[in-house]
Scaffold this active site. Structure first.
Site, PDB file in Angstrom:
ATOM      1  CD  GLU A  39      -1.202  73.389 117.550  1.00  0.00           C
ATOM      2  OE1 GLU A  39      -0.886  74.592 117.484  1.00  0.00           O
ATOM      3  OE2 GLU A  39      -0.947  72.559 116.659  1.00  0.00           O
ATOM      4  CD  GLU A  75     -19.563  80.046 105.465  1.00  0.00           C
ATOM      5  OE1 GLU A  75     -19.397  81.082 104.802  1.00  0.00           O
ATOM      6  OE2 GLU A  75     -18.702  79.141 105.554  1.00  0.00           O
TER       7      GLU A  75
END
Length: 300
Positions: free
Chosen positions: A80, A111
């Protein structure tokens, strides 16, 4: 020690035995605790922002590393920044365990891989700032990235919801917003995720302000990628200068669609090339360019 995010919340033990409205109120009551938890870490967040400003002004970059919800929020924040602040590609980089595939669905074991984090951090340099995001404060992928960043000489930051995070020794700055047990034990997409979103919002927005990518509270480095944003550009010019829409459109066209030189031109009367030169000399800071061109105009 178990992370607070994994513990059972005594306030929601009967959440499956109440009505819809009460469930929503329980969730909302827990959400209301997040802002206070984030407020307590502003001193540490201040250090992180100042370190990021120093890194970027020194030719470095900011890297985010996270897995699962943490990684997805990091990708969202970095993505963004381009349309909002016209951030150059690669200045703020998000690394998500498992890559693009893991953005949409869980990818097994990624992960848990320290090696994966270290591999993704291979491009980190001593000029960079690295932000690891781990709600529990123990994610192996983030550990690998922070260790590699440390070895490269980069400044390291840990964003977590565990005040006793095992990864804390790997970070120069620890931002630990203690959001406590989740509504559903271990579901860190809830309060811990909200805290991470708020911290990333505050971190990146403050960083952009410090780098001169706003003027007052206006997005003067906006990139018009759609009709809505083109309209916003014209509104910003009108609000900041008092010029009518036709004058704003003319100035924006003369500046090849770049808002900042159009703004400086309208506020000072300087030709677009002079406005562009003043902005370049001011490293993009509108207030500095206005002072250089002799304008005392302030946003209203």
């Amino acid at each position: 020690m178990t992370s607070p995010t994994e513990q059972r919340n005594p306030r929601t033990l009967a959440i499956d035995a109440v009505g819809t409205s009460e469930i929503l109120h329980l969730v909302n009551n827990e959400d209301a605790r997040v802002a206070g938890a984030v407020a307590t870490v502003i001193p540490e967040l201040t250090k992180a922002v100042d370190a990021a400003v120093e890194a970027i002004r020194g030719g470095g970059r900011v890297h985010y590393f996270g897995a699962g919800t943490s990684g997805r929020l990091a990708v969202l924040d970095a993505a963004e920044l381009l349309p909002t602040f016209h951030v150059p590609d690669g200045l703020v980089v998000a690394h998500h365990a498992g890559g693009m595939e893991a953005l949409l669905r869980a990818v097994e074991n990624v992960e848990d891989s320290e090696d994966g984090g270290a591999l993704d951090a291979a491009a980190v340099t001593a000029q960079d700032l690295v932000v690891g995001l781990a709600a529990s404060g123990s994610t192996p992928y983030v550990a690998g990235a922070l260790k590699a960043a440390r070895a490269a000489g980069a400044t390291t930051v840990l964003v977590t919801s565990n005040p006793d995070a095992p990864l804390a020794p790997l970070a120069d700055i620890v931002v630990a917003a203690d959001t406590g047990p989740e509504v559903i034990a271990g579901s860190t997409r809830l309060k811990a995720g909200s805290a991470q979103k708020m911290i990333l919002n505050a971190f990146s927005t403050t960083l952009m302000i410090k780098l001169g990518r706003t003027w007052s509270n206006l997005m003067v480095d906006l990139v018009a990628t759609n009709k809505k944003l083109r309209g916003r550009m014209l509104r910003i010019l009108g609000e900041a200068t008092g010029a009518d829409e036709t004058a704003c459109e003319t100035a924006l066209a003369a500046a090849d669609g770049e808002l900042k030189p159009a703004l400086v031109h309208l506020l000072t009367g300087a030709p677009i090339p002079a406005a562009q030169a003043a902005l370049e000399a001011a490293h993009g800071r509108v207030a500095t360019a206005l002072a250089e061109l002799g304008s005392a105009t302030t946003p209203g």
